[in-house]
Design an enzyme around this catalytic site. Structure first.
Site, PDB file in Angstrom:
ATOM      1  N   HIS A  33       5.334   8.346 -10.308  1.00  0.00           N
ATOM      2  CA  HIS A  33       4.524   7.413 -11.094  1.00  0.00           C
ATOM      3  C   HIS A  33       3.419   8.104 -11.876  1.00  0.00           C
ATOM      4  CE1 HIS A  33       5.868   3.918  -8.235  1.00  0.00           C
ATOM      5  NE2 HIS A  33       6.796   4.260  -9.099  1.00  0.00           N
ATOM      6  N   SER A  63       5.278  -0.024   1.075  1.00  0.00           N
ATOM      7  CA  SER A  63       5.840  -1.355   1.347  1.00  0.00           C
ATOM      8  C   SER A  63       7.278  -1.456   0.821  1.00  0.00           C
ATOM      9  CB  SER A  63       4.977  -2.428   0.689  1.00  0.00           C
ATOM     10  OG  SER A  63       4.976  -2.257  -0.711  1.00  0.00           O
TER      11      SER A  63
HETATM   12  P1  NAD Z   1       1.846  -0.525  -1.290  1.00  0.00           P
HETATM   13  O1  NAD Z   1       0.386  -0.848  -1.387  1.00  0.00           O
HETATM   14  O2  NAD Z   1       2.821  -1.500  -1.847  1.00  0.00           O
HETATM   15  O3  NAD Z   1       2.234  -0.275   0.254  1.00  0.00           O
HETATM   16  C1  NAD Z   1       1.473   0.532   1.089  1.00  0.00           C
HETATM   17  C2  NAD Z   1       1.951   0.293   2.512  1.00  0.00           C
HETATM   18  O4  NAD Z   1       1.313   1.254   3.333  1.00  0.00           O
HETATM   19  C3  NAD Z   1       1.593  -1.094   3.060  1.00  0.00           C
HETATM   20  O5  NAD Z   1       2.719  -1.637   3.715  1.00  0.00           O
HETATM   21  C4  NAD Z   1       0.463  -0.799   4.052  1.00  0.00           C
HETATM   22  O6  NAD Z   1       0.449  -1.706   5.136  1.00  0.00           O
HETATM   23  C5  NAD Z   1       0.837   0.597   4.503  1.00  0.00           C
HETATM   24  N1  NAD Z   1      -0.287   1.409   4.988  1.00  0.00           N
HETATM   25  C6  NAD Z   1      -1.599   1.334   4.656  1.00  0.00           C
HETATM   26  N2  NAD Z   1      -2.311   2.283   5.282  1.00  0.00           N
HETATM   27  C7  NAD Z   1      -1.417   2.984   6.042  1.00  0.00           C
HETATM   28  C8  NAD Z   1      -1.530   4.097   6.920  1.00  0.00           C
HETATM   29  N3  NAD Z   1      -2.714   4.683   7.153  1.00  0.00           N
HETATM   30  N4  NAD Z   1      -0.408   4.562   7.511  1.00  0.00           N
HETATM   31  C9  NAD Z   1       0.805   3.978   7.299  1.00  0.00           C
HETATM   32  N5  NAD Z   1       0.962   2.907   6.491  1.00  0.00           N
HETATM   33  C10 NAD Z   1      -0.129   2.429   5.856  1.00  0.00           C
HETATM   34  O7  NAD Z   1       2.021   0.893  -1.966  1.00  0.00           O
HETATM   35  P2  NAD Z   1       3.348   1.639  -2.435  1.00  0.00           P
HETATM   36  O8  NAD Z   1       4.521   1.202  -1.647  1.00  0.00           O
HETATM   37  O9  NAD Z   1       2.991   3.056  -2.567  1.00  0.00           O
HETATM   38  O10 NAD Z   1       3.698   1.142  -3.909  1.00  0.00           O
HETATM   39  C11 NAD Z   1       2.909   0.652  -4.840  1.00  0.00           C
HETATM   40  C12 NAD Z   1       2.304   1.531  -5.899  1.00  0.00           C
HETATM   41  O11 NAD Z   1       1.067   1.941  -5.421  1.00  0.00           O
HETATM   42  C13 NAD Z   1       2.902   2.788  -6.344  1.00  0.00           C
HETATM   43  O12 NAD Z   1       3.378   2.557  -7.617  1.00  0.00           O
HETATM   44  C14 NAD Z   1       1.706   3.786  -6.449  1.00  0.00           C
HETATM   45  O13 NAD Z   1       1.722   4.382  -7.724  1.00  0.00           O
HETATM   46  C15 NAD Z   1       0.547   2.908  -6.335  1.00  0.00           C
HETATM   47  N6  NAD Z   1      -0.705   3.333  -5.720  1.00  0.00           N
HETATM   48  C16 NAD Z   1      -0.982   4.647  -5.506  1.00  0.00           C
HETATM   49  C17 NAD Z   1      -2.165   4.993  -4.889  1.00  0.00           C
HETATM   50  C18 NAD Z   1      -2.446   6.447  -4.689  1.00  0.00           C
HETATM   51  O14 NAD Z   1      -2.057   7.284  -5.498  1.00  0.00           O
HETATM   52  N7  NAD Z   1      -3.084   6.789  -3.572  1.00  0.00           N
HETATM   53  C19 NAD Z   1      -3.055   4.013  -4.461  1.00  0.00           C
HETATM   54  C20 NAD Z   1      -2.738   2.657  -4.706  1.00  0.00           C
HETATM   55  C21 NAD Z   1      -1.545   2.340  -5.324  1.00  0.00           C
END
Ligand code: NAD
Length: 250
Positions: A117, A190
């Site tokens: 992404h 997720s």
């Molecule tokens: P999502 O938010 O859809 O899912 C994250 C999942 O991780 C959730 O089910 C949550 O319950 C779980 N989670 C949270 N903390 C956790 C932990 N400590 N250990 C294990 N599980 C944990 O995110 P996704 O599936 O990555 O997809 C969505 C989009 O999020 C992607 O397109 C990405 O680009 C973007 N995103 C990226 C960042 C980043 O770069 N750090 C931050 C926010 C969103």
């Protein structure tokens, strides 16, 4: 604990294990996820990150982007990122495919990282494609959408917006790795975002064992061979520890 040993055993016997990570691996570094209990989409309307909305309202989206996605202070990798880098250096992980845009896998020492992404570290001109580091762009940011110094086009953060295609080369590499993997671990995602959420299905179809490590359910728990509910930064170091222990025993 039994599942930790099962995963360590799978990794020990694998010839190409691949990890697909999501925002959940970075929450322990202070970066909120999208759909977890403290997720960004609970307070921000995701339609503001549709690519069509960006082109109509670039100033507003840049303001939102800088307030949400640009960390206020220093952001460091956590134990989950470090454990994945250790697995790679132990020869137990071929690659990390990440949906994250924060660059923390590379900061932790992972070498083969496929960014599906894009990356918050860059901005790109929507007209001529010129790439800039985000730090350079932000040093001159005045609240309006920044412009390209070559052609005057509007710059866009180099992350994939809703409605935009994924970077083709990265997606092709991710598909190839998913086909080659004999163990495919999904960590902190997720699995709600397409097409990244097709990768575990591709891996499964090509015979990989599927492992899911996530706090909370994912959309693909039913296809997984092992599901571990919990925090990535606690579980992954235990897997590394179990692997090390098995080496010293054997
Ligand atoms: P999502 O938010 O859809 O899912 C994250 C999942 O991780 C959730 O089910 C949550 O319950 C779980 N989670 C949270 N903390 C956790 C932990 N400590 N250990 C294990 N599980 C944990 O995110 P996704 O599936 O990555 O997809 C969505 C989009 O999020 C992607 O397109 C990405 O680009 C973007 N995103 C990226 C960042 C980043 O770069 N750090 C931050 C926010 C969103």
């Amino acid at each position: 604990m039994e599942k930790i040993f099962q995963i360590a055993d799978l990794l020990n016997r694998s010839s190409c294990a691949v990890a697909l990570t999501g925002a959940g691996v970075s929450t322990a570094s202070g970066i909120p996820d999208f759909r977890g209990p403290q997720g960004i989409w609970r307070s921000v309307d995701p339609s503001k990150f549709e690519i069509s909305y960006f082109y109509q309202n670039p100033d507003e989206v840049w303001r939102l982007f800088t307030s949400i996605f640009v960390p206020k202070g220093e952001v460091a990798p956590n134990a989950a990122h470090r454990a994945l880098a250790q697995l790679e250096s132990m020869g137990r992980l071929c690659a990390v495919i990440t949906q994250n845009v924060d660059g923390l896998h590379q900061a932790a020492g992972s070498v083969r990282v496929v960014e599906l992404h894009g990356s918050v570290k860059y901005a790109v001109c929507t007209k001529c494609g010129m790439k800039y580091t985000l730090s350079e762009v932000l040093s001159k940011y005045n609240g309006s959408a920044p412009r390209c110094r070559v052609c005057g086009g509007i710059l866009k953060p180099d992350v994939v917006f809703f409605g935009e295609p994924l970077p083709q080369e990265a997606f092709n590499e991710a598909v190839l790795l998913s086909e080659l993997a004999d163990v495919f671990m999904v960590i902190g995602s997720s699995l709600a975002v397409a097409p990244a959420n097709r990768l575990p299905l591709i891996a499964k179809r090509h015979g990989a064992k599927i492992v899911i490590i996530n706090s909370g359910p994912t959309e693909m728990d039913e296809i997984a061979d092992i599901v571990v509910e919990g925090r990535a930064e606690e579980i992954l170091p235990k897997i590394v520890e179990a692997l090390r222990a098995s080496y010293s025993e054997g």
